[in-house]
Scaffold this motif. Structure first.
Motif, mmCIF file in Angstrom:
data_model
loop_
_atom_site.group_PDB
_atom_site.id
_atom_site.type_symbol
_atom_site.label_atom_id
_atom_site.label_comp_id
_atom_site.label_asym_id
_atom_site.label_seq_id
_atom_site.Cartn_x
_atom_site.Cartn_y
_atom_site.Cartn_z
ATOM 1 N N SER A 110 23.969 -28.416 9.824
ATOM 2 C CA SER A 110 24.562 -28.801 11.102
ATOM 3 C C SER A 110 26.011 -28.354 11.202
ATOM 4 C CB SER A 110 24.476 -30.323 11.292
ATOM 5 O OG SER A 110 23.137 -30.737 11.460
ATOM 6 N N GLN A 113 26.137 -24.644 11.855
ATOM 7 C CA GLN A 113 25.733 -24.330 13.223
ATOM 8 C C GLN A 113 26.829 -24.703 14.217
ATOM 9 O OE1 GLN A 113 21.927 -26.335 13.725
ATOM 10 N NE2 GLN A 113 20.826 -24.455 13.243
ATOM 11 N N TRP A 169 18.109 -19.519 12.152
ATOM 12 C CA TRP A 169 18.327 -20.678 13.019
ATOM 13 C C TRP A 169 17.526 -20.623 14.318
ATOM 14 C CZ3 TRP A 169 24.365 -20.296 12.537
ATOM 15 C CH2 TRP A 169 24.756 -20.866 11.324
ATOM 16 N N LEU A 228 18.401 -33.683 23.690
ATOM 17 C CA LEU A 228 18.255 -33.482 22.247
ATOM 18 C C LEU A 228 17.987 -34.805 21.539
ATOM 19 C CD1 LEU A 228 21.017 -30.841 21.432
ATOM 20 C CD2 LEU A 228 18.555 -30.556 21.231
ATOM 21 N N GLY A 235 15.084 -32.817 17.898
ATOM 22 C CA GLY A 235 16.453 -32.681 18.374
ATOM 23 C C GLY A 235 17.440 -32.558 17.232
ATOM 24 N N ASP A 236 18.717 -32.573 17.577
ATOM 25 C CA ASP A 236 19.780 -32.445 16.581
ATOM 26 C C ASP A 236 20.947 -33.324 17.006
ATOM 27 O OD1 ASP A 236 22.086 -31.567 15.125
ATOM 28 O OD2 ASP A 236 20.987 -29.758 14.575
ATOM 29 N N ILE A 239 24.527 -31.551 17.133
ATOM 30 C CA ILE A 239 24.754 -30.656 18.269
ATOM 31 C C ILE A 239 24.778 -31.440 19.570
ATOM 32 C CG2 ILE A 239 23.836 -28.677 19.547
ATOM 33 C CD1 ILE A 239 22.880 -27.476 16.976
ATOM 34 N N THR A 284 18.931 -24.848 19.529
ATOM 35 C CA THR A 284 18.129 -26.075 19.617
ATOM 36 C C THR A 284 16.827 -25.874 20.386
ATOM 37 O OG1 THR A 284 19.292 -26.783 21.634
ATOM 38 C CG2 THR A 284 20.196 -27.520 19.513
ATOM 39 N N SER A 286 16.403 -24.954 23.453
ATOM 40 C CA SER A 286 16.584 -25.662 24.727
ATOM 41 C C SER A 286 16.823 -24.698 25.887
ATOM 42 C CB SER A 286 17.759 -26.645 24.621
ATOM 43 O OG SER A 286 17.545 -27.611 23.631
#
Length: 365
Positions: A110, A113, A169, A228, A235-236, A239, A284, A286
């Motif tokens: 994380s 990223q 990623w 997320l 999700g994360d 982020i 992500t 998204s």
């Protein structure tokens, strides 16, 4: 006519900006209260407070440095009064959002990223800053050449995509709703480059009225962060927190950017906003959520493309073609139709809020 009556008939953006800030804050607090491991309100509040203070401090400095916006003569005539308003405000607040967001996680995947998202955001801020500075030194509304600007944007995007490819990623599929996924395979990389260029320029085009881009951007960042958290294991949280930090920096800026604006974000801010949204969406999975929630950005961009294409396609020997809109981007179409800026901006915010809720309902599961 008294000052109070004049304010009632021609309201500034104070009330609508306060309503927007309250709505975003409520969404963050509700998500924190109802979703396990959600920590969205803290980065939102910290970034908003710091960016508001830094903008308050920085606007007089920008004015002293004579960083006054040059308004294009072919734009709405009512905008000529905005000439000289300090620009490059993104330089004050984008680092606040990036630093606050990157502090959310300090180790592991994380953290790396977040660093990648933060760096590509700052890279686009620098590109926008060069463009803004070039405009100011030339005393025109044009800075870098369109080709040069796109090449710099593409170079920064490819560095981010190369880093992401090396780390594995980014998935080769784009998830939609109800388990539907589009397998792009290796085409995800040219798609990612396209989205970087399209989104950053779409947010740039949206930045044409007081508070328009900053308000819409805060809503979309909030929507991405909330979706997320709602996606659970897909999700994360780190982020998601970064998204709310970016939303906070734009809300803090909005306090000074709402009508009548004391400062503009310039390409320095608008390009960084689009790059950050794209980087978050790619890492992500998204992209679908960004497409739906960022519908206003898409509409603004499409209005310019349609206007130019139809004008060129119908241009006669006299060099005059037909126009679909009174003026592009889309917000100017409504302005020239008689709708005041103080109405157009909240209207676009409400549309964005509706699209964010639609994006949450149609999020990948």
């Amino acid at each position: 006519m008294s000052d109070s009556a004049e304010r009632f008939i021609r309201p500034d953006g104070r009330l609508s900006a306060a309503a927007l800030i309250a709505a975003v804050g409520t969404a963050a607090f509700v998500c924190d209260a109802r979703v396990p491991n959600s920590l969205l309100s803290l980065p939102l509040l910290v970034a908003m407070l710091i960016s508001s203070i830094i903008t308050w401090w920085g606007v007089p400095r920008l004015r002293t440095l004579k960083m006054g916006q040059v308004i294009r003569t072919e734009g709405p005539q009512g905008h000529q009064s905005k000439s000289g308003t300090p620009t490059m405000g993104g330089l004050l607040v984008v680092p606040v959002g990036v630093i606050t967001g990157c502090l959310i996680s300090s180790e592991g995947r994380s953290a790396e990223q977040l660093l990648a998202i933060g760096l590509v955001t700052l890279a686009y801020m620098v590109i926008g800053g060069v463009d803004d500075w070039s405009s100011l030194t030339k005393n025109t509304n044009t800075g870098l050449t369109p080709k040069g600007k796109l090449l710099l944007q593409a170079a920064a995007a490819m560095l981010f995509l190369g880093w992401s490819a090396q780390q594995g990623w980014i998935q080769g599929t784009v998830d939609l709703h109800n388990g539907i996924a589009i397998p792009f395979g290796w085409l995800i990389w040219p798609l990612g480059l396209f989205v970087f260029l399209a989104e950053s320029n779409a947010t740039n085009l949206t930045d044409g009225l007081d508070g328009l881009a900053s308000g819409c951007g805060a809503l979309v960042f909030t929507g991405l962060g909330v979706q997320l958290m709602l996606r659970g294991n897909q999700g994360d949280p780190a982020i998601a927190g970064f998204c709310l930090a970016m939303a906070g920096c734009w809300l803090g800026f909005l306090i000074h950017n709402r009508n009548p604006a004391r400062v503009f974000m310039g390409d320095t801010g608008s390009l960084a906003m689009g790059a950050s949204l794209t980087a978050v969406a790619l890492l992500t999975n998204s992209l679908w959520a960004l497409l739906v929630m960022g519908g206003v950005f898409l509409a603004e961009s499409l209005s310019v493309i349609i206007q130019v294409w139809v004008f060129k396609a119908t241009k006669g020997a006299d060099g005059v073609g037909r126009r679909v809109f009174r003026m592009a981007p889309l917000h100017h179409h409504f302005e020239l139709g008689g709708t005041s800026e103080q109405v157009v901006v909240p209207m676009f915010w409400l549309i964005t809020a509706g699209l964010v809720m639609l994006g949450l309902a149609l999020r990948p599961i």
